[in-house]
Design a protein around this motif. Structure first.
Motif, PDB file in Angstrom:
ATOM      1  N   ARG A  51       0.984  -1.272  -0.166  1.00 45.50           N
ATOM      2  CA  ARG A  51       0.134   0.005   0.061  1.00 45.50           C
ATOM      3  C   ARG A  51       0.837   1.323  -0.017  1.00 45.50           C
ATOM      4  NH1 ARG A  51      -4.697  -1.378  -1.425  1.00 45.50           N
ATOM      5  NH2 ARG A  51      -5.505   0.512  -0.775  1.00 45.50           N
ATOM      6  N   SER A  52       0.151   2.420  -0.164  1.00 45.93           N
ATOM      7  CA  SER A  52       1.133   3.644   0.045  1.00 45.93           C
ATOM      8  C   SER A  52       1.293   3.886   1.444  1.00 45.93           C
ATOM      9  CB  SER A  52       0.301   4.756  -0.906  1.00 45.93           C
ATOM     10  OG  SER A  52      -0.766   5.064  -0.286  1.00 45.93           O
ATOM     11  N   VAL A  53       2.206   4.949   1.636  1.00 40.52           N
ATOM     12  CA  VAL A  53       2.233   5.420   3.113  1.00 40.52           C
ATOM     13  C   VAL A  53       1.027   6.135   3.441  1.00 40.52           C
ATOM     14  CG1 VAL A  53       3.878   7.169   4.362  1.00 40.52           C
ATOM     15  CG2 VAL A  53       4.862   5.493   2.784  1.00 40.52           C
ATOM     16  N   PRO A  54       0.633   7.020   2.403  1.00 37.59           N
ATOM     17  CA  PRO A  54      -0.846   7.914   2.882  1.00 37.59           C
ATOM     18  C   PRO A  54      -1.862   6.760   3.440  1.00 37.59           C
ATOM     19  CG  PRO A  54       0.086   8.879   1.237  1.00 37.59           C
ATOM     20  CD  PRO A  54       1.039   7.596   1.259  1.00 37.59           C
ATOM     21  N   ALA A  55      -1.905   5.373   2.641  1.00 33.69           N
ATOM     22  CA  ALA A  55      -2.960   4.450   3.096  1.00 33.69           C
ATOM     23  C   ALA A  55      -2.580   3.788   4.164  1.00 33.69           C
ATOM     24  CB  ALA A  55      -2.967   3.481   1.975  1.00 33.69           C
ATOM     25  N   VAL A  56      -1.272   3.636   4.809  1.00 37.56           N
ATOM     26  CA  VAL A  56      -0.835   3.358   5.986  1.00 37.56           C
ATOM     27  C   VAL A  56      -1.491   4.118   6.762  1.00 37.56           C
ATOM     28  CG1 VAL A  56       1.043   2.525   7.271  1.00 37.56           C
ATOM     29  CG2 VAL A  56       0.957   1.632   4.962  1.00 37.56           C
ATOM     30  N   ARG A  57      -0.944   5.499   6.847  1.00 40.45           N
ATOM     31  CA  ARG A  57      -1.369   6.407   7.903  1.00 40.45           C
ATOM     32  C   ARG A  57      -2.825   6.639   8.113  1.00 40.45           C
ATOM     33  NH1 ARG A  57       2.721   9.974   8.858  1.00 40.45           N
ATOM     34  NH2 ARG A  57       4.234  10.390   7.223  1.00 40.45           N
ATOM     35  N   HIS A  58      -3.544   6.362   7.087  1.00 46.44           N
ATOM     36  CA  HIS A  58      -5.204   6.242   7.271  1.00 46.44           C
ATOM     37  C   HIS A  58      -5.326   5.177   8.170  1.00 46.44           C
ATOM     38  CE1 HIS A  58      -9.208   6.223   6.338  1.00 46.44           C
ATOM     39  NE2 HIS A  58      -9.386   4.890   6.155  1.00 46.44           N
ATOM     40  N   LEU A  59      -4.784   4.019   8.183  1.00 47.77           N
ATOM     41  CA  LEU A  59      -5.117   2.685   8.930  1.00 47.77           C
ATOM     42  C   LEU A  59      -4.740   3.149  10.134  1.00 47.77           C
ATOM     43  CD1 LEU A  59      -3.685   0.035   6.627  1.00 47.77           C
ATOM     44  CD2 LEU A  59      -6.180   0.319   7.025  1.00 47.77           C
ATOM     45  N   ILE A  60      -3.466   3.791  10.436  1.00 48.00           N
ATOM     46  CA  ILE A  60      -3.215   4.366  11.729  1.00 48.00           C
ATOM     47  C   ILE A  60      -4.263   5.267  12.559  1.00 48.00           C
ATOM     48  CG2 ILE A  60      -1.236   5.394  13.089  1.00 48.00           C
ATOM     49  CD1 ILE A  60       0.545   3.893  11.265  1.00 48.00           C
ATOM     50  N   VAL A  61      -4.438   6.402  11.759  1.00 49.74           N
ATOM     51  CA  VAL A  61      -5.327   7.399  12.304  1.00 49.74           C
ATOM     52  C   VAL A  61      -6.765   6.837  12.537  1.00 49.74           C
ATOM     53  CG1 VAL A  61      -6.660   9.523  11.509  1.00 49.74           C
ATOM     54  CG2 VAL A  61      -4.038   9.181  11.197  1.00 49.74           C
ATOM     55  N   SER A  62      -7.292   5.889  11.681  1.00 48.20           N
ATOM     56  CA  SER A  62      -8.494   5.261  12.001  1.00 48.20           C
ATOM     57  C   SER A  62      -8.699   4.349  12.745  1.00 48.20           C
ATOM     58  CB  SER A  62      -9.297   4.807  10.508  1.00 48.20           C
ATOM     59  OG  SER A  62      -8.313   3.584  10.205  1.00 48.20           O
ATOM     60  N   GLY A  63      -7.412   3.979  13.641  1.00 50.54           N
ATOM     61  CA  GLY A  63      -7.415   3.053  14.617  1.00 50.54           C
ATOM     62  C   GLY A  63      -7.215   1.332  14.231  1.00 50.54           C
ATOM     63  N   GLN A  64      -7.276   1.402  12.998  1.00 49.00           N
ATOM     64  CA  GLN A  64      -7.108   0.127  12.510  1.00 49.00           C
ATOM     65  C   GLN A  64      -6.014  -0.734  12.668  1.00 49.00           C
ATOM     66  OE1 GLN A  64      -9.331  -0.796   8.642  1.00 49.00           O
ATOM     67  NE2 GLN A  64      -9.213   1.523   8.563  1.00 49.00           N
ATOM     68  N   LEU A  65      -4.832  -0.036  12.793  1.00 48.38           N
ATOM     69  CA  LEU A  65      -3.678  -0.450  12.891  1.00 48.38           C
ATOM     70  C   LEU A  65      -2.727   0.234  13.948  1.00 48.38           C
ATOM     71  CD1 LEU A  65      -1.183  -2.054  11.814  1.00 48.38           C
ATOM     72  CD2 LEU A  65      -0.600  -0.275  10.243  1.00 48.38           C
ATOM     73  N   PRO A  66      -2.576  -0.313  15.014  1.00 45.48           N
ATOM     74  CA  PRO A  66      -1.909   0.195  16.430  1.00 45.48           C
ATOM     75  C   PRO A  66      -0.595   0.868  15.833  1.00 45.48           C
ATOM     76  CG  PRO A  66      -3.041  -1.538  17.038  1.00 45.48           C
ATOM     77  CD  PRO A  66      -2.878  -1.586  15.578  1.00 45.48           C
ATOM     78  N   ALA A  67      -0.089   2.065  16.335  1.00 43.64           N
ATOM     79  CA  ALA A  67       1.240   2.417  16.148  1.00 43.64           C
ATOM     80  C   ALA A  67       1.646   3.408  17.326  1.00 43.64           C
ATOM     81  CB  ALA A  67       1.076   3.341  14.780  1.00 43.64           C
ATOM     82  N   GLY A  68       2.890   3.758  17.307  1.00 42.54           N
ATOM     83  CA  GLY A  68       3.557   4.621  18.289  1.00 42.54           C
ATOM     84  C   GLY A  68       4.676   5.589  17.559  1.00 42.54           C
ATOM     85  N   LYS A  69       5.233   6.323  18.689  1.00 39.15           N
ATOM     86  CA  LYS A  69       6.038   7.307  18.104  1.00 39.15           C
ATOM     87  C   LYS A  69       7.563   7.030  18.887  1.00 39.15           C
ATOM     88  CE  LYS A  69       3.727  10.616  15.996  1.00 39.15           C
ATOM     89  NZ  LYS A  69       4.160  11.384  14.871  1.00 39.15           N
ATOM     90  N   VAL A  70       8.450   7.018  17.981  1.00 40.63           N
ATOM     91  CA  VAL A  70       9.875   7.043  18.421  1.00 40.63           C
ATOM     92  C   VAL A  70      10.687   7.715  17.715  1.00 40.63           C
ATOM     93  CG1 VAL A  70      12.021   5.486  18.497  1.00 40.63           C
ATOM     94  CG2 VAL A  70       9.610   4.387  18.726  1.00 40.63           C
ATOM     95  N   GLY A  71      11.300   8.959  18.562  1.00 41.21           N
ATOM     96  CA  GLY A  71      12.259   9.849  17.984  1.00 41.21           C
ATOM     97  C   GLY A  71      11.294  10.719  16.985  1.00 41.21           C
TER      98      GLY A  71
END
Length: 65
Positions: free
Chosen positions: A23-43
């Motif tokens: 998928r594209s990076v924007p599509a992955v960001r959408h999955l994260i923002v919509s709560g479908q794919l959990p993510a975190g921040k490092v640096g």
């Protein structure tokens, strides 16, 4: 011949996740923002743990059965 590094990274950056999901990076960001794919921040960068990504993929197969 040098041995390949088969160590699993502690986390994946969005471009790496996008490559795995094909998928594209924007599509992955959408999955994260919509709560479908959990993510975190490092640096300051958004990251996904490999085991979380694997669970996300497996859940997709379970839903299609």
């Amino acid at each position: 011949m040098a041995a390949m590094n088969t160590t699993v990274p502690r986390y994946l950056f969005l471009d790496e996740v996008a490559e795995v999901l094909r998928r594209s990076v924007p599509a992955v960001r959408h999955l994260i923002v919509s709560g479908q794919l959990p993510a975190g921040k490092v640096g300051g960068r958004t990251v996904v743990k490999p085991d979380v990504l694997e669970s996300f993929i497996e859940a997709g197969f379970e839903q299609s059965e």
